[in-house]
Design a protein around this motif. Structure first.
Motif, PDB file in Angstrom:
ATOM      1  N   LEU B  62      -1.360   9.552   7.297  1.00  0.00           N
ATOM      2  CA  LEU B  62      -0.059  10.113   6.913  1.00  0.00           C
ATOM      3  C   LEU B  62       0.314  11.312   7.781  1.00  0.00           C
ATOM      4  O   LEU B  62      -0.549  12.056   8.226  1.00  0.00           O
ATOM      5  N   PRO B  63       1.614  11.481   8.011  1.00  0.00           N
ATOM      6  CA  PRO B  63       2.047  12.652   8.798  1.00  0.00           C
ATOM      7  C   PRO B  63       1.904  13.950   8.001  1.00  0.00           C
ATOM      8  O   PRO B  63       1.876  13.937   6.778  1.00  0.00           O
ATOM      9  N   PHE B  64       1.790  15.051   8.743  1.00  0.00           N
ATOM     10  CA  PHE B  64       1.695  16.369   8.105  1.00  0.00           C
ATOM     11  C   PHE B  64       3.068  16.888   7.721  1.00  0.00           C
ATOM     12  O   PHE B  64       4.081  16.510   8.317  1.00  0.00           O
ATOM     13  N   LEU B  65       3.065  17.774   6.752  1.00  0.00           N
ATOM     14  CA  LEU B  65       4.252  18.579   6.467  1.00  0.00           C
ATOM     15  C   LEU B  65       3.881  20.027   6.764  1.00  0.00           C
ATOM     16  O   LEU B  65       2.752  20.442   6.512  1.00  0.00           O
ATOM     17  N   THR B  66       4.823  20.767   7.317  1.00  0.00           N
ATOM     18  CA  THR B  66       4.557  22.176   7.601  1.00  0.00           C
ATOM     19  C   THR B  66       5.636  23.023   6.939  1.00  0.00           C
ATOM     20  O   THR B  66       6.625  22.490   6.426  1.00  0.00           O
ATOM     21  N   LYS B  67       5.418  24.302   7.012  1.00  0.00           N
ATOM     22  CA  LYS B  67       6.397  25.234   6.448  1.00  0.00           C
ATOM     23  C   LYS B  67       7.774  25.022   7.084  1.00  0.00           C
ATOM     24  O   LYS B  67       8.794  25.162   6.411  1.00  0.00           O
ATOM     25  N   SER B  68       7.793  24.674   8.358  1.00  0.00           N
ATOM     26  CA  SER B  68       9.104  24.509   8.994  1.00  0.00           C
ATOM     27  C   SER B  68       9.812  23.263   8.463  1.00  0.00           C
ATOM     28  O   SER B  68      11.036  23.225   8.388  1.00  0.00           O
ATOM     29  N   ASP B  69       9.036  22.228   8.056  1.00  0.00           N
ATOM     30  CA  ASP B  69       9.667  21.083   7.399  1.00  0.00           C
ATOM     31  C   ASP B  69      10.359  21.534   6.117  1.00  0.00           C
ATOM     32  O   ASP B  69      11.460  21.093   5.795  1.00  0.00           O
ATOM     33  N   LEU B  70       9.662  22.413   5.384  1.00  0.00           N
ATOM     34  CA  LEU B  70      10.230  22.878   4.121  1.00  0.00           C
ATOM     35  C   LEU B  70      11.527  23.640   4.357  1.00  0.00           C
ATOM     36  O   LEU B  70      12.463  23.552   3.567  1.00  0.00           O
ATOM     37  N   ARG B  71      11.538  24.378   5.460  1.00  0.00           N
ATOM     38  CA  ARG B  71      12.766  25.119   5.774  1.00  0.00           C
ATOM     39  C   ARG B  71      13.872  24.169   6.205  1.00  0.00           C
ATOM     40  O   ARG B  71      15.027  24.312   5.809  1.00  0.00           O
TER      41      ARG B  71
END
Lengths: 143, 435
Positions: B62-71
């Motif tokens: 699965l791909p990662f999620l990062t803080k910038s995705d959340l933004r």
């Protein structure tokens, strides 16, 4: 009988030394003697001044790293062998010298030696017993 | 005698826990695929579909999620439930950029509070206790999380929020608080104020504290324990995954048990994203497998730690994480060794220096150099060169013991390290200039 010497930590960067001397002149401090120990990164500026407590306060207020160290001042004849007697006396008493510096005085034919040793009391006793002229703080500050 | 809030889960066998996680993960991936276009697109870009995820063994696909995705997805882009099903929003402080908002269904809240209840019970809490919650209430997750957990356990709950420390102490004395929940720095402050007011730990009934939401050291733990006469327990969490209670400390106080029935933890190499074996130091990644409204898959926390499944004396089988050792954003690789400024900072504080330092990394003749400038106080200044060099050598040795590489240490004058906006600039990496 000890003299208050100011030791100031000075980084090897342009303007650091002049900032210290400027501060002293602004506070009307007269320098009696000076020596500097230098390394690749920093120097330790050692000063004997006329008003050590005032100078120390002013330096601290200016965020300088400064400490006060008790050193011994000895008067000796300004001629070959003048220093040798002092060194022999300390050696005979098994006293180590951390550092020292000397300067000639306003009195003709006399020199002063400032020494920092590993044991001040023992050194003082040995020098006095051997008849050396250990100077008082006032003699140095007010010279 | 160790108490558990949910013994069946907390002491579940490894096989059963894996089975539970497998089932929940498969279901969760499908839920996200169906309801979160943002993440579905990420999966499609990687060529992964829910059919590829048959168990936790497939998690790495699965791909990662990062803080910038959340933004990027702010505010609703990662929402997986209709707003009509959501009952709560919590939010991060937003100090490092745009705020992150997280959504909760009632079920999400129940599970979150359940995690906090486990932490309170692990710290010795029962329905006989008086639990004083001085985390901030509001958008911050600290107050609401521990408040809910305390209710679940049945403690008499004092929803104090933070501030007005003398009143905190007055309530603590008048109502006989036995458990304190707040940030470690506030706990230390309460302890100091207690003593300033002329009281000692004998004047209060506190027995335990649950402290989190900011980094703290073992030294600080001992200090708080002494000031308040308590046992101090660590708790970990982040708004993105729910809030406090993702993991919690038990009586052994050697790391935090992760609530694995709700969160799958991985440790990855922050540079390559590769999953690292147990016991390796790396970036902590969480996958929420029970959250309905805001189910993040493979969320990169940026916290660096180590996971261990070594048997714990408390009887829990939940995997344990160490206190975060730093942030992957801050990590430097010097001569092939991972170096975190926080490791150096810890040594400096232990050796009696201020945390005002600057790390300078450079490359000379194809070899990395590490220079550390440390501000020295007047008391630490010795008027001989050998005295100063001796102090520098002591620091070099202490840092070498921790990092495994030998730095050059330079003592400098107080306040001589450049500060920007009041905070010292910690790291100068000159290698970047050459590349």
């Amino acid at each position: 009988m000890f003299i208050k010497q100011l030791s100031i930590f000075v980084e090897n960067k342009p303007g650091k030394l002049s900032a210290v001397t400027r501060l002293l002149s602004d506070n009307d401090i007269d320098i009696r003697a000076l020596s500097i120990a230098d390394t690749k990164d920093f120097g330790i500026l050692r000063l004997i001044v006329d008003k050590p407590d005032k100078a120390c306060e002013a330096l601290k207020n200016a965020d300088c790293t400064v400490s006060m160290t008790n050193v011994i001042a000895i008067g000796t004849e300004d001629k070959p062998g003048g220093l040798t007697g002092i060194m022999d006396c300390l050696y005979a008493s098994n006293i180590s010298v951390e550092y020292m510096y000397a300067f000639i005085t306003k009195k003709a034919g006399e020199a002063y030696v400032i020494i920092r040793v590993d044991n001040n009391d023992k050194a003082l006793e040995a020098l006095k017993e051997s008849g050396f002229a250990v100077l008082t703080a006032d003699e140095i500050y007010d010279m | 005698m160790e108490n558990y809030w949910n013994k069946e889960i907390e002491c579940m066998s490894r096989e059963d826990m894996k089975k539970l996680q497998d089932e929940r993960l498969v279901k969760q991936v499908k839920h996200v695929w169906d309801n979160v276009p943002y993440y579905r697109k990420k999966m499609e870009e990687k060529g992964v579909t829910p059919d590829d995820i048959k168990s936790t063994d497939d998690l790495h696909k699965l791909p990662f999620l990062t803080k910038s995705d959340l933004r990027d997805a702010y505010p609703y882009g990662l929402l997986a439930k209709p707003l009509a099903d959501c009952v709560r929003i919590q939010s991060t402080s937003g100090t490092t950029g745009k705020r992150v908002v997280a959504f909760y269904t009632q079920h999400d809240i129940d599970l979150w509070e359940d995690c906090c209840a486990r932490a309170i019970v692990a710290a010795g809490g029962t329905n006989e206790d008086v639990c004083q919650v001085c985390y901030g209430y509001g958008l911050f997750t600290g107050g609401p999380g521990l408040n809910g957990g305390s209710h679940k356990v049945g403690c008499l709950t004092l929803p104090m929020s933070s501030g007005n420390t003398e009143r905190q102490i007055q309530f603590m004395r008048d109502l006989g608080s036995t458990i304190l929940c707040c940030t470690p720095s506030y706990a230390a402050y309460i302890g100091e104020t207690l003593h300033e007011m002329g009281f000692t730990p004998d004047d209060i009934k506190l027995k335990a504290g649950i402290f989190g939401a900011e980094p703290w050291t073992e030294e600080m733990r001992r200090e708080i324990e002494k000031l308040l006469g308590i046992k101090a327990y660590d708790i970990y969490g982040l708004t993105e995954t729910s809030g406090p209670g993702v993991s919690f400390e038990c009586s052994e106080q050697t790391g935090m048990h992760i609530n694995e029935d709700n969160f799958i933890a991985e440790i990855i190499d922050p540079d390559t994203g590769e999953v690292l074996p147990e016991g390796s130091k790396g970036e902590l990644v969480f996958t929420s497998i029970t959250k309905e409204a805001f189910p993040l898959l493979r969320y990169r926390t940026r916290d660096i730690c180590v996971l261990t499944r070594e048997k714990c004396s408390c009887g829990r089988t939940l995997v344990k994480m160490t206190k975060p050792m730093g942030r992957s954003d801050d990590m430097l690789i010097i001569r092939g060794v991972n170096v975190f400024p926080s490791q150096i900072e810890t040594v400096l504080i232990e050796q009696g220096y201020t945390p005002n330092y600057q790390i300078e990394v450079d490359r000379v003749n194809n070899s990395d150099t590490l220079d550390i400038n440390v501000e020295m106080s007047a008391e630490q200044f010795s008027d001989t060169v050998k005295g100063i060099q001796q102090k520098e050598r002591e620091l070099v040795n202490a840092i070498k013991t921790i990092l495994g590489i030998t730095p050059k240490v330079h003592l400098v004058s107080p306040k001589s390290i450049v500060r920007s906006e009041g905070k010292a600039v910690r790291v100068i990496d000159k290698r970047k200039l050459h590349d």
